[in-house]
Design an enzyme around this catalytic site. Structure first.
Site, PDB file in Angstrom:
ATOM      1  N   ASP A  26       0.828  -1.197   0.000  1.00  9.74           N
ATOM      2  CA  ASP A  26       0.000   0.000   0.000  1.00  9.74           C
ATOM      3  C   ASP A  26       0.867   1.254   0.000  1.00  9.74           C
ATOM      4  O   ASP A  26       1.951   1.263   0.599  1.00  9.74           O
ATOM      5  CB  ASP A  26      -0.921   0.021   1.227  1.00  9.74           C
ATOM      6  CG  ASP A  26      -2.066  -0.986   1.104  1.00  9.74           C
ATOM      7  OD1 ASP A  26      -2.328  -1.445  -0.020  1.00  9.74           O
ATOM      8  OD2 ASP A  26      -2.700  -1.291   2.127  1.00  9.74           O
ATOM      9  N   PRO A  27       0.426   2.340  -0.653  1.00 12.19           N
ATOM     10  CA  PRO A  27       1.235   3.561  -0.743  1.00 12.19           C
ATOM     11  C   PRO A  27       1.704   4.100   0.607  1.00 12.19           C
ATOM     12  O   PRO A  27       2.813   4.634   0.702  1.00 12.19           O
ATOM     13  CB  PRO A  27       0.287   4.553  -1.425  1.00 12.19           C
ATOM     14  CG  PRO A  27      -0.605   3.696  -2.257  1.00 12.19           C
ATOM     15  CD  PRO A  27      -0.806   2.443  -1.459  1.00 12.19           C
TER      16      PRO A  27
END
Length: 284
Positions: A26-27
């Site tokens: 995930d970012p």
């Protein structure tokens, strides 16, 4: 930065167009993101079931639509008005059910595909997102500490499992809501933080292929569950043409890595019987 962004940066550093990652990070997350480059992308199928380990923090008091700190709050922050206050023992007790094999509902804002479209794209457009629960296995979920409204944890979860779904459900169980506030992947399969290299370390080496290769995982240490064998020119010729060949490999392992030299991986072969093998993945 998304996992796709990291792939793009590595393409510029290495001038290698064929690069793929082994499981999206995930970012907002940091940590281990294994990448396969060039002909090694053909091995991706053998990494798909790898367990992943994480450390991070869960913020109690309110949930978010993405189940993490990047989402919109689902309501007011209940933490300041919790009476009596939530304790570490209560959180540990509630977390105990997240162990072993269980059904998990993926977040609406996730890469899970619905009729070919990633769920997060539908969610961003305000369209209905109908995901199905999937079976995941959590081998470890430890609540290490509680500081204010944030609990620090460590977790090991099977491929396809979402840590933020666990955070969200834990908040539901405790009646106050919760979301994942930070996440660091410490291990993906056999790959650990100790072997990882930062982009800052790699960028000065752009174009220096020898230096970049020296930082890569040695081909013989990839997929350690498969034994290595060095084949003679006759066997290599047969295997490269798709034919069966005898190899000096006497374990009972069903799959074996075949090398032409110390580093040159020729492919993966499947044991037919005894020391007779059939090629299943060729590396060109």
């Amino acid at each position: 930065m998304t996992s796709h962004d990291v792939v793009g940066i590595l393409r510029r550093i290495t001038s290698e167009r064929s690069i793929g990652h082994l499981g999206t990070l995930d970012p907002m997350a940091t940590g281990v993101l294994p990448l396969l480059m060039g002909k090694f992308t053909r091995l991706a199928q053998y990494f798909s079931s790898a367990e992943k380990s994480y450390t991070g923090t869960i913020r109690f008091g309110f949930a978010t639509d993405t189940y993490d700190a990047e989402g919109e709050p689902a309501g007011p922050d209940l933490w300041p008005n919790l009476t009596p206050p939530l304790t570490l023992d209560q959180i540990r007790s509630a977390s105990s059910r997240f162990h072993g094999e269980m059904q998990q509902m993926p977040p609406s804002f996730s890469a899970k595909k619905i009729s070919g479209t990633p769920a997060y794209k539908l969610a961003r457009e305000g369209k209905p997102v109908e995901l199905k629960a999937v079976a995941v296995t959590i081998t470890c979920f430890e609540i290490d500490s509680l500081e204010g409204a944030e609990a620090r944890f460590s977790m090991s979860i099977s491929a396809g499992g979402y840590v933020r779904s666990v955070a969200h459900e834990l908040g539901q169980d405790l009646g106050c809501g919760a979301h994942l506030s930070s996440l660091r992947r410490t291990q993906a399969g056999v790959f650990t933080l100790a072997e990882a290299h930062s982009l800052g370390k790699l960028q000065p080496l752009a174009g220096n292929l020898e230096a970049l290769e020296a930082l890569c995982v040695h081909p013989r240490s990839l997929l350690p569950e498969m034994p290595c064998v060095t084949a003679d020119p006759l066997a290599l010729g047969r295997l490269r043409n798709g034919a069966q060949a005898n190899l000096p490999e006497f374990s009972r392992a069903p799959l074996v890595k075949v090398f032409a030299s110390q580093r040159e991986l020729v492919g993966i072969v499947k044991r037919v019987a005894g020391t007779l093998f059939q090629p299943v993945v060729g590396m060109g």
